[in-house]
Design a protein around this motif. Structure first.
Motif, mmCIF file in Angstrom:
data_model
loop_
_atom_site.group_PDB
_atom_site.id
_atom_site.type_symbol
_atom_site.label_atom_id
_atom_site.label_comp_id
_atom_site.label_asym_id
_atom_site.label_seq_id
_atom_site.Cartn_x
_atom_site.Cartn_y
_atom_site.Cartn_z
ATOM 1 N N GLY A 139 0.812 -1.214 0.000
ATOM 2 C CA GLY A 139 0.000 0.000 0.000
ATOM 3 C C GLY A 139 0.841 1.257 0.000
ATOM 4 O O GLY A 139 0.571 2.207 -0.745
ATOM 5 N N TYR A 140 1.894 1.259 0.813
ATOM 6 C CA TYR A 140 2.766 2.433 0.848
ATOM 7 C C TYR A 140 3.626 2.549 -0.411
ATOM 8 O O TYR A 140 4.032 3.660 -0.783
ATOM 9 C CB TYR A 140 3.642 2.424 2.097
ATOM 10 N N MET A 141 3.895 1.430 -1.067
ATOM 11 C CA MET A 141 4.589 1.499 -2.355
ATOM 12 C C MET A 141 3.743 2.278 -3.362
ATOM 13 O O MET A 141 4.271 3.061 -4.158
ATOM 14 C CB MET A 141 4.879 0.093 -2.877
ATOM 15 N N VAL A 142 2.431 2.084 -3.300
ATOM 16 C CA VAL A 142 1.520 2.831 -4.179
ATOM 17 C C VAL A 142 1.426 4.290 -3.728
ATOM 18 O O VAL A 142 1.584 5.216 -4.524
ATOM 19 C CB VAL A 142 0.114 2.187 -4.194
ATOM 20 N N GLN A 143 1.180 4.495 -2.429
ATOM 21 C CA GLN A 143 0.956 5.854 -1.907
ATOM 22 C C GLN A 143 2.187 6.744 -2.056
ATOM 23 O O GLN A 143 2.089 7.899 -2.497
ATOM 24 C CB GLN A 143 0.536 5.762 -0.437
ATOM 25 N N GLY A 144 3.353 6.235 -1.707
ATOM 26 C CA GLY A 144 4.568 7.029 -1.816
ATOM 27 C C GLY A 144 4.865 7.409 -3.260
ATOM 28 O O GLY A 144 5.213 8.560 -3.558
ATOM 29 N N ILE B 22 12.267 8.625 -11.087
ATOM 30 C CA ILE B 22 11.241 8.641 -10.046
ATOM 31 C C ILE B 22 11.333 7.428 -9.128
ATOM 32 O O ILE B 22 10.781 7.427 -8.028
ATOM 33 C CB ILE B 22 9.831 8.704 -10.691
ATOM 34 N N TRP B 23 12.044 6.394 -9.572
ATOM 35 C CA TRP B 23 12.053 5.121 -8.829
ATOM 36 C C TRP B 23 12.632 5.285 -7.429
ATOM 37 O O TRP B 23 12.048 4.825 -6.448
ATOM 38 C CB TRP B 23 12.847 4.069 -9.595
ATOM 39 N N GLY B 24 13.787 5.937 -7.348
ATOM 40 C CA GLY B 24 14.459 6.053 -6.063
ATOM 41 C C GLY B 24 13.691 6.883 -5.058
ATOM 42 O O GLY B 24 13.531 6.491 -3.902
ATOM 43 N N VAL B 25 13.192 8.044 -5.496
ATOM 44 C CA VAL B 25 12.481 8.917 -4.558
ATOM 45 C C VAL B 25 11.121 8.324 -4.194
ATOM 46 O O VAL B 25 10.638 8.509 -3.068
ATOM 47 C CB VAL B 25 12.348 10.347 -5.136
ATOM 48 N N LEU C 100 11.991 5.832 -1.551
ATOM 49 C CA LEU C 100 12.376 6.551 -0.326
ATOM 50 C C LEU C 100 11.142 7.043 0.424
ATOM 51 O O LEU C 100 11.026 6.872 1.643
ATOM 52 C CB LEU C 100 13.283 7.724 -0.710
ATOM 53 N N HIS C 101 10.213 7.637 -0.306
ATOM 54 C CA HIS C 101 8.980 8.155 0.299
ATOM 55 C C HIS C 101 8.153 7.018 0.903
ATOM 56 O O HIS C 101 7.621 7.125 2.018
ATOM 57 C CB HIS C 101 8.183 8.882 -0.781
ATOM 58 N N SER C 102 8.055 5.909 0.178
ATOM 59 C CA SER C 102 7.254 4.771 0.646
ATOM 60 C C SER C 102 7.813 4.173 1.927
ATOM 61 O O SER C 102 7.075 3.917 2.887
ATOM 62 C CB SER C 102 7.190 3.697 -0.447
#
Length: 321
Positions: free
Chosen positions: A171-176, A243-246, A249-251
């Motif tokens: 879920g956080y992979m999607v949200q971040g 965009i992958w790294g950030v 990181l956010h997730s």
């Protein structure tokens, strides 16, 4: 500030500018708001059926509603709103943000998805590096709080569940990624087509923080930290050129808060966490109080240090024009 002004525009900006030089920043902000409204509608469309299923399969709500107990039904609905199931459904509904933003960039702005940051070279490596950095810097904030007596780590949480933890991870992979696509991949790149990169970084960081103004426990310091996170994430996005790294990181930053250390995520509490922790009363300036660590000086410190370190690092070769 000098280092920020010296940042080179990444290749993504140059490619996006080939289609259009962009608009006045006031118009860019108005368009961003319009895109955000459509994203919210898309989220609601995704979320509503899930909410209805959760509500009408909840025995407490059904029994109260059938008996005409409106107060009981409202109480059951409120409990459901605070549940992990509802939190998870909200996280996954962020897929609507990703789809709407990419469609807008593709169909309206005529941009390729590579200009949003979806570069193929090194994508898996970039995601893994982002996970490591995101977890590391948030853990540093936790250690600052623990060392200053602002946070007590109480050991393993009795509420931990491997299955639910994996769902939160997904879920956080999607949200971040959704917030990064919207604020960095779309808006930062759009503004930077016409204006200096520093203007795009500051503008998107402030708008990113503004998205959290209605969160529980928001304070002036929490807002400032969210702006700092936006600046940090923007510089990371520019330096790495994708965009992958950030997104990773956010997730992991959010997952670590709520589901590893058991701390509120921007005011939101989750039930499933690896560790149990306790905010020490009277130390809210450091630990952030009801908003979570993002509302305290510990996060301010790690974000300022992290941003300075990033500014000193070399821009990735494939990120340059």
């Amino acid at each position: 500030m000098t280092k920020l002004l010296e940042l080179k525009k990444p290749r993504m900006v140059a490619e996006a500018a080939e289609k259009s030089r962009g608009m006045h920043i006031a118009l860019e902000i108005l368009v961003f708001i319009a895109v955000l409204v459509v994203c919210t509608i898309a989220e609601t469309i995704v979320l509503m059926p899930i909410q209805l299923v959760l509500m009408f399969t909840d025995p407490n709500y059904i029994n109260a509603a059938l008996s005409g107990d409106m107060a009981g039904a409202a109480e059951a609905a409120n409990a459901l709103a605070q549940s992990d199931a509802m939190t998870l459904s909200m996280l996954f509904s962020n897929v609507g943000i990703i789809l709407v933003t990419l469609l807008f960039c593709k169909l309206i702005q005529k941009r390729k998805v590579t200009t949003v940051g979806f570069q193929k070279p090194g994508m898996w490596k970039e995601y893994a590096v982002g996970l490591g950095i995101g977890f590391g810097i948030f853990t540093a904030a936790v250690l600052i709080c623990a060392a200053t007596g602002a946070l007590r780590l109480k050991g393993l949480s009795p509420s931990f569940s491997v299955g639910i933890f994996i769902l939160f991870l997904l879920g956080y992979m999607v949200q971040g990624m959704a917030e990064e696509v919207l604020c960095r991949g779309y808006f930062l790149v759009s503004v930077s087509r016409r204006y200096p990169l520093a203007a795009g970084i500051i503008a998107n960081a402030v708008l990113f923080a503004a998205l959290h103004l209605l969160n529980n426990g928001i304070t002036v310091l929490a807002f400032a930290n969210l702006v700092l996170f936006g600046v940090f994430a923007s510089i990371y996005f520019v330096k790495r050129g994708n965009i992958w790294g950030v997104g990773a990181l956010h997730s992991i930053w959010n997952l670590a808060q709520g589901n590893v250390y058991g701390i509120r995520v921007s005011g939101m509490q989750t039930g499933c966490s690896v560790l149990s922790s306790e905010m020490v009363a009277g130390r809210e300036l450091i630990n952030g109080g009801d908003f979570g660590l993002e509302g305290g000086l510990a996060v301010t410190i790690v974000l300022v240090v992290g941003t300075l370190v990033l500014l000193m690092t070399k821009q990735q070769r494939y990120a340059e024009n």
